[in-house]
Design a protein around this motif. Structure first.
Motif, PDB file in Angstrom:
ATOM      1  N   ALA A  40       0.823  -1.210   0.000  1.00 32.06           N
ATOM      2  CA  ALA A  40       0.000   0.000   0.000  1.00 32.06           C
ATOM      3  C   ALA A  40       0.857   1.259   0.000  1.00 32.06           C
ATOM      4  N   ALA A  41       2.017   1.196   0.638  1.00 31.85           N
ATOM      5  CA  ALA A  41       2.889   2.369   0.736  1.00 31.85           C
ATOM      6  C   ALA A  41       3.389   2.834  -0.631  1.00 31.85           C
ATOM      7  N   VAL A  42       3.444   1.929  -1.596  1.00 32.21           N
ATOM      8  CA  VAL A  42       3.902   2.289  -2.938  1.00 32.21           C
ATOM      9  C   VAL A  42       3.015   3.372  -3.539  1.00 32.21           C
ATOM     10  N   TYR A  43       1.729   3.343  -3.202  1.00 29.76           N
ATOM     11  CA  TYR A  43       0.758   4.241  -3.825  1.00 29.76           C
ATOM     12  C   TYR A  43       0.263   5.330  -2.876  1.00 29.76           C
ATOM     13  N   ALA A  44       0.911   5.488  -1.745  1.00 32.33           N
ATOM     14  CA  ALA A  44       0.469   6.456  -0.737  1.00 32.33           C
ATOM     15  C   ALA A  44       0.874   7.877  -1.124  1.00 32.33           C
ATOM     16  N   GLY A  45      -0.033   8.825  -0.884  1.00 30.05           N
ATOM     17  CA  GLY A  45       0.290  10.230  -1.023  1.00 30.05           C
ATOM     18  C   GLY A  45       0.131  10.821  -2.408  1.00 30.05           C
ATOM     19  N   TYR A  46      -0.375  10.058  -3.355  1.00 32.13           N
ATOM     20  CA  TYR A  46      -0.625  10.570  -4.706  1.00 32.13           C
ATOM     21  C   TYR A  46      -1.676   9.701  -5.364  1.00 32.13           C
ATOM     22  N   GLN A  47      -2.153  10.116  -6.528  1.00 29.08           N
ATOM     23  CA  GLN A  47      -3.168   9.344  -7.237  1.00 29.08           C
ATOM     24  C   GLN A  47      -2.491   8.528  -8.340  1.00 29.08           C
ATOM     25  N   PRO A  48      -2.353   7.223  -8.130  1.00 29.88           N
ATOM     26  CA  PRO A  48      -1.735   6.386  -9.165  1.00 29.88           C
ATOM     27  C   PRO A  48      -2.720   6.104 -10.289  1.00 29.88           C
ATOM     28  N   LEU A  49      -2.223   5.525 -11.337  1.00 26.39           N
ATOM     29  CA  LEU A  49      -3.103   4.996 -12.365  1.00 26.39           C
ATOM     30  C   LEU A  49      -3.836   3.776 -11.825  1.00 26.39           C
ATOM     31  N   VAL A  50      -4.914   3.404 -12.503  1.00 26.12           N
ATOM     32  CA  VAL A  50      -5.621   2.163 -12.208  1.00 26.12           C
ATOM     33  C   VAL A  50      -5.677   1.337 -13.486  1.00 26.12           C
ATOM     34  N   ALA A  51      -6.070   0.083 -13.345  1.00 26.92           N
ATOM     35  CA  ALA A  51      -6.056  -0.834 -14.490  1.00 26.92           C
ATOM     36  C   ALA A  51      -6.890  -0.325 -15.656  1.00 26.92           C
ATOM     37  N   ASP A  52      -8.027   0.301 -15.367  1.00 28.49           N
ATOM     38  CA  ASP A  52      -8.881   0.816 -16.437  1.00 28.49           C
ATOM     39  C   ASP A  52      -8.181   1.891 -17.264  1.00 28.49           C
ATOM     40  N   ASP A  53      -7.270   2.653 -16.642  1.00 26.66           N
ATOM     41  CA  ASP A  53      -6.529   3.661 -17.399  1.00 26.66           C
ATOM     42  C   ASP A  53      -5.680   3.010 -18.477  1.00 26.66           C
ATOM     43  N   VAL A  70      -5.917   2.959 -22.776  1.00 30.68           N
ATOM     44  CA  VAL A  70      -4.811   3.218 -23.689  1.00 30.68           C
ATOM     45  C   VAL A  70      -4.643   2.057 -24.679  1.00 30.68           C
ATOM     46  N   ILE A  71      -4.779   0.836 -24.193  1.00 27.17           N
ATOM     47  CA  ILE A  71      -4.685  -0.334 -25.071  1.00 27.17           C
ATOM     48  C   ILE A  71      -5.775  -0.291 -26.135  1.00 27.17           C
ATOM     49  N   ALA A  72      -7.003  -0.008 -25.714  1.00 29.35           N
ATOM     50  CA  ALA A  72      -8.112   0.066 -26.669  1.00 29.35           C
ATOM     51  C   ALA A  72      -7.879   1.169 -27.696  1.00 29.35           C
ATOM     52  N   PHE A  73      -7.337   2.301 -27.247  1.00 28.64           N
ATOM     53  CA  PHE A  73      -7.025   3.397 -28.174  1.00 28.64           C
ATOM     54  C   PHE A  73      -6.019   2.947 -29.224  1.00 28.64           C
ATOM     55  N   ALA A  74      -4.924   2.341 -28.780  1.00 27.69           N
ATOM     56  CA  ALA A  74      -3.883   1.934 -29.721  1.00 27.69           C
ATOM     57  C   ALA A  74      -4.406   0.921 -30.729  1.00 27.69           C
ATOM     58  N   LEU A  80       4.064   3.831 -26.295  1.00 27.80           N
ATOM     59  CA  LEU A  80       3.259   4.811 -25.574  1.00 27.80           C
ATOM     60  C   LEU A  80       3.561   4.685 -24.087  1.00 27.80           C
ATOM     61  N   VAL A  81       4.113   5.747 -23.516  1.00 29.16           N
ATOM     62  CA  VAL A  81       4.439   5.796 -22.097  1.00 29.16           C
ATOM     63  C   VAL A  81       3.314   6.509 -21.365  1.00 29.16           C
ATOM     64  N   VAL A  82       2.802   5.893 -20.315  1.00 30.63           N
ATOM     65  CA  VAL A  82       1.705   6.513 -19.563  1.00 30.63           C
ATOM     66  C   VAL A  82       1.988   6.387 -18.076  1.00 30.63           C
ATOM     67  N   ARG A  83       2.034   7.537 -17.412  1.00 27.61           N
ATOM     68  CA  ARG A  83       2.315   7.588 -15.981  1.00 27.61           C
ATOM     69  C   ARG A  83       1.239   8.405 -15.274  1.00 27.61           C
ATOM     70  N   PRO A  84       1.135   8.279 -13.950  1.00 25.87           N
ATOM     71  CA  PRO A  84       0.357   9.250 -13.190  1.00 25.87           C
ATOM     72  C   PRO A  84       1.005  10.625 -13.327  1.00 25.87           C
ATOM     73  N   ARG A  85       0.216  11.667 -13.258  1.00 29.25           N
ATOM     74  CA  ARG A  85       0.775  13.014 -13.343  1.00 29.25           C
ATOM     75  C   ARG A  85       1.851  13.243 -12.275  1.00 29.25           C
ATOM     76  N   ALA A  86       1.646  12.663 -11.097  1.00 31.04           N
ATOM     77  CA  ALA A  86       2.577  12.883  -9.989  1.00 31.04           C
ATOM     78  C   ALA A  86       3.921  12.202 -10.187  1.00 31.04           C
ATOM     79  N   GLN A  87       3.982  11.218 -11.068  1.00 27.56           N
ATOM     80  CA  GLN A  87       5.208  10.437 -11.257  1.00 27.56           C
ATOM     81  C   GLN A  87       5.927  10.935 -12.509  1.00 27.56           C
ATOM     82  N   VAL A  88       7.033  11.618 -12.316  1.00 27.28           N
ATOM     83  CA  VAL A  88       7.732  12.196 -13.466  1.00 27.28           C
ATOM     84  C   VAL A  88       8.878  11.325 -13.945  1.00 27.28           C
TER      85      VAL A  88
END
Length: 250
Positions: A201-214, A218-222, A234-242
């Motif tokens: 749980a600590a991996v995702y604490a303090g920010y909004q990570p992506l979820v599987a549907d995100d 992207v897969i459906a788009f491609a 195609l690289v896709v990250r949470p906004r918080a993860q640079v």
């Protein structure tokens, strides 16, 4: 004029996370989907929910992959392979890493992708409109401390993917690499930390990570681009993860 085949996808690692979300998304868009994973009970539930066809297989076992390819051939072939099966095990410095974890990651992420791609590629070419989509990771782009095992296998999987694209020049097959950053799923970090829920749980604490549907989005788009359009990477990250090592946490 050649008719467009009904899109039919094989999705691996379909029993949870990004794989299950991809099955749901493609089925909602009218695709035929063969959902592949080791856990028959989870596949049965997913099939009940979506109408996907379940197929139980361990992609580290060549006989299971051969059985999958034979089934696909006997039931009409396919247009699309979504290589999603994978995972991370352990997060230790190189000096302390468990070689068994590295072997397991390589078997699943790299050799599993290789086996399935080799087995199904002739049918993808024969479709006249094939896709090989591989879900790698931003771990394939650079190192981070304690992550040499996972970054190593994802670099290898990315090289498999990009090399395959070069080797298929002139063939009617797109090769697509989707590279997610931090995605909060029910099992990824839990598996990595041997079931330690607090550490996971600590991996995702303090920010909004992506979820599987995100990632499924992207897969459906491609896959839904006109077939002369290839989303190479195609690289896709949470906004918080640079980057792999920098995440803004509140």
């Amino acid at each position: 004029m050649t008719s467009t085949p009904t899109p039919r996808a094989v999705v691996t690692g379909a029993s949870s996370g990004i794989g299950a979300a991809t099955v749901r998304r493609l089925r909602a868009e009218g695709w035929q989907v063969l959902a592949v994973a080791r856990r028959a009970d989870r596949l049965a539930d997913l099939a009940d929910q979506t109408g996907a066809e379940p197929f139980t297989a361990d992609l580290t076992v060549q006989e299971d992959v051969n059985r999958l390819a034979a089934h696909v051939q006997a039931t009409g072939g396919l247009t699309t392979l979504v290589n999603n099966a994978g995972g991370a095990f352990g997060l230790e410095p190189v000096a302390e890493a468990n070689p068994d974890d590295w072997q397991r990651m390589y078997d699943i992420n790299v050799l599993g992708t290789l086996r399935v791609t080799q087995a199904l590629l002739p049918q993808l070419i024969a479709s006249g409109r094939g896709d090989v989509l591989v879900v790698t990771s931003t771990a394939a782009l650079g190192p981070y401390e304690n992550g040499a095992g996972y970054t190593g296998v994802k670099h290898a999987e990315r090289m498999l993917t990009t090399t395959l694209r070069l080797e298929l020049i002139g063939q009617p097959v797109r090769v697509i690499d989707i590279e997610p950053g931090a995605v909060a799923t029910e099992e990824f970090s839990l598996n990595r930390f041997g079931g330690d829920a607090e550490r996971a749980a600590a991996v995702y604490a303090g920010y909004q990570p992506l979820v599987a549907d995100d990632i499924a989005d992207v897969i459906a788009f491609a896959l839904s681009r006109p077939h002369h359009v290839n989303i190479d990477t195609l690289v896709v990250r949470p906004r918080a993860q640079v980057s792999n090592t920098q995440t803004a946490r509140g």
